[in-house]
Design an enzyme around this catalytic site. Structure first.
Site, short mmCIF file in Angstrom:
data_model
loop_
_atom_site.label_atom_id
_atom_site.label_comp_id
_atom_site.label_asym_id
_atom_site.label_seq_id
_atom_site.Cartn_x
_atom_site.Cartn_y
_atom_site.Cartn_z
CB CYS A 88 1.81 -10.13 13.78
SG CYS A 88 0.53 -11.31 14.11
CG ASN A 137 -0.94 -11.98 8.15
OD1 ASN A 137 -2.13 -11.73 8.36
ND2 ASN A 137 -0.03 -11.94 9.09
CD GLU A 169 -8.57 -11.56 17.50
OE1 GLU A 169 -9.56 -10.97 17.05
OE2 GLU A 169 -7.62 -11.90 16.80
CD GLU A 188 -4.69 -9.98 18.68
OE1 GLU A 188 -3.45 -9.85 18.86
OE2 GLU A 188 -5.44 -10.49 19.53
CB SER A 226 -0.34 -1.85 9.85
OG SER A 226 -1.38 -0.94 9.56
P1 ADP Z 1 -0.88 -4.40 6.07
O1 ADP Z 1 0.21 -3.39 5.96
O2 ADP Z 1 -0.49 -5.65 6.76
O3 ADP Z 1 -1.67 -4.62 4.82
P2 ADP Z 1 -3.06 -2.83 7.03
O4 ADP Z 1 -3.27 -2.34 8.42
O5 ADP Z 1 -2.89 -1.81 5.97
O6 ADP Z 1 -1.85 -3.81 7.14
O7 ADP Z 1 -4.22 -3.81 6.60
C1 ADP Z 1 -4.92 -4.63 7.50
C2 ADP Z 1 -6.41 -4.45 7.28
O8 ADP Z 1 -6.71 -3.10 7.58
C3 ADP Z 1 -6.87 -4.70 5.85
O9 ADP Z 1 -8.17 -5.27 5.87
C4 ADP Z 1 -6.93 -3.30 5.29
O10 ADP Z 1 -7.84 -3.19 4.22
C5 ADP Z 1 -7.42 -2.53 6.49
N1 ADP Z 1 -7.15 -1.09 6.47
C6 ADP Z 1 -6.07 -0.44 5.96
N2 ADP Z 1 -6.23 0.90 6.06
C7 ADP Z 1 -7.44 1.12 6.66
C8 ADP Z 1 -8.20 2.27 7.04
N3 ADP Z 1 -7.74 3.50 6.85
N4 ADP Z 1 -9.39 2.07 7.65
C9 ADP Z 1 -9.87 0.84 7.85
N5 ADP Z 1 -9.21 -0.29 7.52
C10 ADP Z 1 -8.02 -0.16 6.92
#
Ligand code: ADP
Length: 473
Positions: free
Chosen positions: A276, A143, A454, A242, A221
């Site tokens: 967020c 984002n 941060e 965050e 997330s």
């Molecule tokens: P959103 O729903 O906002 O995309 P995510 O938490 O899925 O939020 O994504 C935020 C970051 O976390 C991205 O860089 C994504 O690739 C990464 N991410 C998502 N799932 C995993 C995981 N299982 N392990 C490590 N990083 C992850």
């Protein structure tokens, strides 16, 4: 991918699409566990010499990266808009914000002070050193895909850490451009490493399992943040998170409802609601409700939805169609439970936008706690308005959320402002202020919104260990 100073030039790739048009913007190499392990090795090898540099040298490189980023702001903003969708004006602002972190931490690098402490023994002296934690594993979201990079790279480099970073799969291209700038600014080989991946899970797993990674920093997330925190606990790694938010936006009876509606219209639709700190529940005192809703509806119905490359665009697309479906579902659920739709409420009907992920800016009144939107983070262009009657009640309602990132209050009374500022259980409170963020200010949340800060004076602390020396003399 940049690993140990070398740009990867062979192997499988994944495509990156423009959310405004569905067109392919470019490709990125598809990394996994092996590339992550190689990047950690490179970061680990580079750590002794980078942490052994003077803070002045590290600051000089960060200053140079700042200058290059500002010089290339337009080019970076164009790429950011094509990859992420936000209007060009907002992309320029974000790129400047990203550069600001490089400048701020260039300066902070030289202010990592220790301490000399008094001892209860005459023959003893205490000295406190602050040293870089070591190799950092970073994961960033789509984002704010450039500023969230420098908010981690800036303090890590300033502190003397080396880093492996994985950007979100939707926005690897702006990360590649940023790493090229840092490399050009003189960051030595192996100090910064970039692993792009279509599947983030193996990268995160490697960060957790490899003992050389001493700190994890994540923006994304709450569900993924909690998973990483559990794993970090297993190996006692430092972690800062965050995560999501569900910001209340409170318009008190002593506020100017027109001014508050102007603020609400601006902050809610920024980045198409994909922030967020975006207000998710707008509590308006019943006496201010009508003028607030009228002004908000006037302003929101005038917003121009479109491709961010068009300078007239005020609101760009959502990141993808799944995001549109989530927003549509929340709106449908709210209307089914009695919310009143004042504008928007559907995908954009503009024929030029059919291939993009567009949803009309939407206002819902009469929102109540039975609706998904009242508790679930929306991450989309929907203002959800709730009338209230009593100050104590609204503070309790605002705090009644698992999240604790940002809150906003509009009031013309200093004592009301102070009371709300103290009573709201959030990491950031904007009082008549819709942009309570800056590189010089500590950003972060409590509860399910995460831990650590941060930016600000605190930002570099996340990358430093405290060491006590006791000297008998
Ligand atoms: P959103 O729903 O906002 O995309 P995510 O938490 O899925 O939020 O994504 C935020 C970051 O976390 C991205 O860089 C994504 O690739 C990464 N991410 C998502 N799932 C995993 C995981 N299982 N392990 C490590 N990083 C992850």
């Amino acid at each position: 991918m940049l690993i140990g100073g070398h740009w990867h030039d062979d192997g499988p790739k994944f495509a990156v699409f423009n959310p405004a048009t569905g067109d392919r913007v470019g490709d990125a190499f598809d990394g996994g566990a092996a590339e992550t392990a190689a990047a950690i090795s490179a970061a680990s090898s580079a750590f002794p010499s980078w942490s052994g540099q003077t803070a002045f040298k590290r600051a000089e490189i960060l200053h140079q990266a700042y200058r290059l980023m500002v010089e290339r702001k337009e080019e970076l903003a164009q790429l950011l808009t094509q990859e992420q969708g936000k209007p060009l004006r907002a992309a320029r602002v974000e790129t400047q914000y990203a550069a600001d972190f490089l400048l701020w931490f260039a300066e902070q690098a030289k202010r990592v002070y220790g301490d000399i402490l008094p001892s209860p023994r005459v023959d003893q002296r205490f000295m406190v050193l602050r040293q870089p934690v070591g190799v950092v594993g970073a994961i960033t979201p789509w984002n704010y895909p450039i500023s969230m990079l420098t908010r981690k790279l800036g303090p890590a480099l300033a502190a003397g850490c080396t880093i492996v970073l994985k950007p979100a799969e939707a926005t690897p291209l702006i990360a590649i451009a940023t790493f090229r700038i840092l490399q050009e600014a003189g960051v030595p080989d192996g100090v910064i490493n970039l692993v792009t991946a279509s599947d983030p899970a193996p990268v995160g797993k490697m960060y957790l399992e490899d003992k050389r990674v001493r700190k994890i920093t994540f923006t994304g997330s709450t569900a993924v943040g909690k998973m990483l925190a559990r794993g970090a606990g297993e190996h006692m790694k430092r972690i800062s998170l965050e995560l999501g938010g569900h910001a209340p936006f409170i318009v008190c009876k002593d506020a100017d409802p027109i001014y508050a509606a102007k603020g609400a219209a601006a902050v809610k639709f920024l980045n198409t609601g994909q922030a967020c700190i975006s207000p998710n529940r707008m509590y308006v005192h019943r006496s201010a409700l009508q003028p607030f809703l009228t002004e908000l509806t006037n302003r929101v119905s005038r917003l121009t939805v479109g491709n961010g490359l068009d300078e007239k665009t005020g609101v760009g697309p959502l990141i993808n169609n799944a995001a549109v479906d989530k927003v549509a579902n929340q709106v449908r659920d709210a209307v089914d439970h009695g919310a009143e739709l004042l504008c928007g409420g559907e995908r954009s009907s503009n024929a030029e936008l059919v291939n993009g992920s567009f949803y009309e800016p939407t206002i819902l009144a009469n929102v109540n706690p039975d609706m998904l939107i009242y508790t679930e983070e929306t991450f989309g262009p929907v203002a959800a308005v709730i009338a209230y009657d009593d100050d104590d009640d609204v503070i309790a309602m605002a705090n009644d959320t698992a999240y604790g990132l940002a809150a906003y209050v509009y009031t013309n009374s200093l004592s009301t402002a102070m009371r709300y500022f103290e009573a709201l259980r959030f990491g950031i409170v904007g009082i008549n202020d819709i942009n309570p963020t800056a590189a010089a200010a500590p950003f972060g949340g409590i509860k399910d919104s995460g831990m650590g800060r941060e930016g600000g004076r605190e930002g570099i602390d996340e990358y430093l260990d405290t060491k006590l020396g006791g000297f008998s003399i």
